[in-house]
Design a protein around this motif. Sequence first.
Motif, PDB file in Angstrom:
ATOM      1  N   LEU A   1       0.593  -1.256   0.089  1.00  0.00           N
ATOM      2  CA  LEU A   1      -0.111  -0.015  -0.055  1.00  0.00           C
ATOM      3  C   LEU A   1       0.809   1.428  -0.078  1.00  0.00           C
ATOM      4  N   ALA A   2       1.660   1.337   1.522  1.00  0.00           N
ATOM      5  CA  ALA A   2       2.860   1.998   1.063  1.00  0.00           C
ATOM      6  C   ALA A   2       3.381   2.484  -0.632  1.00  0.00           C
ATOM      7  N   LYS A   3       3.993   1.277  -1.193  1.00  0.00           N
ATOM      8  CA  LYS A   3       4.215   1.764  -2.711  1.00  0.00           C
ATOM      9  C   LYS A   3       3.304   2.189  -3.366  1.00  0.00           C
ATOM     10  N   ILE A   4       2.503   1.506  -3.488  1.00  0.00           N
ATOM     11  CA  ILE A   4       1.188   2.651  -4.422  1.00  0.00           C
ATOM     12  C   ILE A   4       1.062   3.670  -3.882  1.00  0.00           C
ATOM     13  N   ASN A   5       1.114   4.336  -3.041  1.00  0.00           N
ATOM     14  CA  ASN A   5       0.759   6.007  -2.463  1.00  0.00           C
ATOM     15  C   ASN A   5       1.770   6.329  -2.700  1.00  0.00           C
ATOM     16  N   GLU A   6       2.595   5.847  -2.742  1.00  0.00           N
ATOM     17  CA  GLU A   6       4.290   6.600  -3.220  1.00  0.00           C
ATOM     18  C   GLU A   6       4.723   6.635  -4.538  1.00  0.00           C
ATOM     19  N   TYR A   7       3.629   5.791  -5.928  1.00  0.00           N
ATOM     20  CA  TYR A   7       3.853   6.093  -6.573  1.00  0.00           C
ATOM     21  C   TYR A   7       2.878   6.796  -7.300  1.00  0.00           C
ATOM     22  N   HIS A   8       1.722   7.155  -6.421  1.00  0.00           N
ATOM     23  CA  HIS A   8      -0.151   8.206  -7.122  1.00  0.00           C
ATOM     24  C   HIS A   8       1.203   9.877  -6.612  1.00  0.00           C
ATOM     25  N   VAL A   9       1.717   9.949  -5.250  1.00  0.00           N
ATOM     26  CA  VAL A   9       2.379  11.030  -5.150  1.00  0.00           C
ATOM     27  C   VAL A   9       3.138  11.498  -5.845  1.00  0.00           C
ATOM     28  N   SER A  10       4.304  10.101  -6.932  1.00  0.00           N
ATOM     29  CA  SER A  10       5.484  10.509  -7.344  1.00  0.00           C
ATOM     30  C   SER A  10       4.868  11.362  -8.911  1.00  0.00           C
ATOM     31  N   LEU A  11       3.965  10.431  -9.410  1.00  0.00           N
ATOM     32  CA  LEU A  11       2.927  11.130 -10.128  1.00  0.00           C
ATOM     33  C   LEU A  11       2.612  12.426  -9.969  1.00  0.00           C
ATOM     34  N   PHE A  12       1.432  12.578  -9.345  1.00  0.00           N
ATOM     35  CA  PHE A  12       1.630  13.921  -8.823  1.00  0.00           C
ATOM     36  C   PHE A  12       2.750  15.366  -8.831  1.00  0.00           C
ATOM     37  N   ALA A  13       3.772  14.771  -7.801  1.00  0.00           N
ATOM     38  CA  ALA A  13       4.765  15.705  -8.644  1.00  0.00           C
ATOM     39  C   ALA A  13       5.821  15.793  -9.668  1.00  0.00           C
ATOM     40  N   GLY A  14       5.312  14.981 -10.263  1.00  0.00           N
ATOM     41  CA  GLY A  14       5.727  15.669 -11.764  1.00  0.00           C
ATOM     42  C   GLY A  14       5.039  16.716 -12.185  1.00  0.00           C
ATOM     43  N   PHE A  15       3.813  15.832 -12.522  1.00  0.00           N
ATOM     44  CA  PHE A  15       2.662  17.029 -13.378  1.00  0.00           C
ATOM     45  C   PHE A  15       2.746  18.093 -12.444  1.00  0.00           C
ATOM     46  N   LEU A  16       3.119  18.740 -10.722  1.00  0.00           N
ATOM     47  CA  LEU A  16       3.811  19.922 -10.709  1.00  0.00           C
ATOM     48  C   LEU A  16       4.868  20.324 -11.158  1.00  0.00           C
ATOM     49  N   ASP A  17       5.859  19.525 -11.309  1.00  0.00           N
ATOM     50  CA  ASP A  17       6.487  20.174 -12.516  1.00  0.00           C
ATOM     51  C   ASP A  17       7.098  20.231 -13.367  1.00  0.00           C
ATOM     52  N   GLN A  18       5.720  19.906 -14.580  1.00  0.00           N
ATOM     53  CA  GLN A  18       5.772  19.863 -15.666  1.00  0.00           C
ATOM     54  C   GLN A  18       4.695  21.684 -14.989  1.00  0.00           C
ATOM     55  N   LEU A  19       3.784  22.050 -14.541  1.00  0.00           N
ATOM     56  CA  LEU A  19       3.145  22.896 -14.265  1.00  0.00           C
ATOM     57  C   LEU A  19       4.539  24.211 -14.300  1.00  0.00           C
ATOM     58  N   LYS A  20       5.076  23.956 -12.949  1.00  0.00           N
ATOM     59  CA  LYS A  20       6.312  24.431 -12.741  1.00  0.00           C
ATOM     60  C   LYS A  20       7.019  25.397 -13.894  1.00  0.00           C
ATOM     61  N   ALA A  21       6.988  24.190 -14.299  1.00  0.00           N
ATOM     62  CA  ALA A  21       8.443  24.978 -15.595  1.00  0.00           C
ATOM     63  C   ALA A  21       7.075  25.649 -16.833  1.00  0.00           C
TER      64      ALA A  21
END
Length: 161
Positions: A55-75
């Motif tokens: 479950l932690a691995k799935i949650n970490e994966y979801h948060v990493s996708l969100f972080a990538g989205f934020l990086d795109q918005l920031k760039a």
Amino acid sequence: MFDLQVLALQADMTRVITFQLAREASTRTYPEIGVSDPHHPVSHHANDPEKLAKLAKINEYHVSLFAGFLDQLKATPDGDGSLLDHSMILFGSGMSESNNHERHDLPTLLVGGFNGRGSRHIEAESETETPIANFMLSVGLHYGLELDSFGISTGSVDLNA
């Protein structure tokens, strides 16, 4: 989907996006991160260390996708800043502890410029069960909506804390 959202915001095709990464009762598996068990049964972990790790691995994966989205918005340039500077993005969950379907202390992030009010940590009163609706009401009030309540709100949260 995150790429399309960035593109839609950049092209000013929309100013509002609702996106659900996965249904709460999803039976999706995540072989790309080494989790072959369905998500929902893993979320009912019964404190089994193996299920908790998955479950932690799935949650970490979801948060990493969100972080990538934020990086795109920031760039992505947007006027005098970036798309992230000019956005308000809510990331959260309908449950805090999935084994028992707990709905208190929901993990929620509000990310973006928030009209120059970003980069703050706000914690609801711990002595009471503060519904997430109080936070949503406060965000609406911050943006000038004339609201007396929102859903099951019992008041508002001080966003200036």
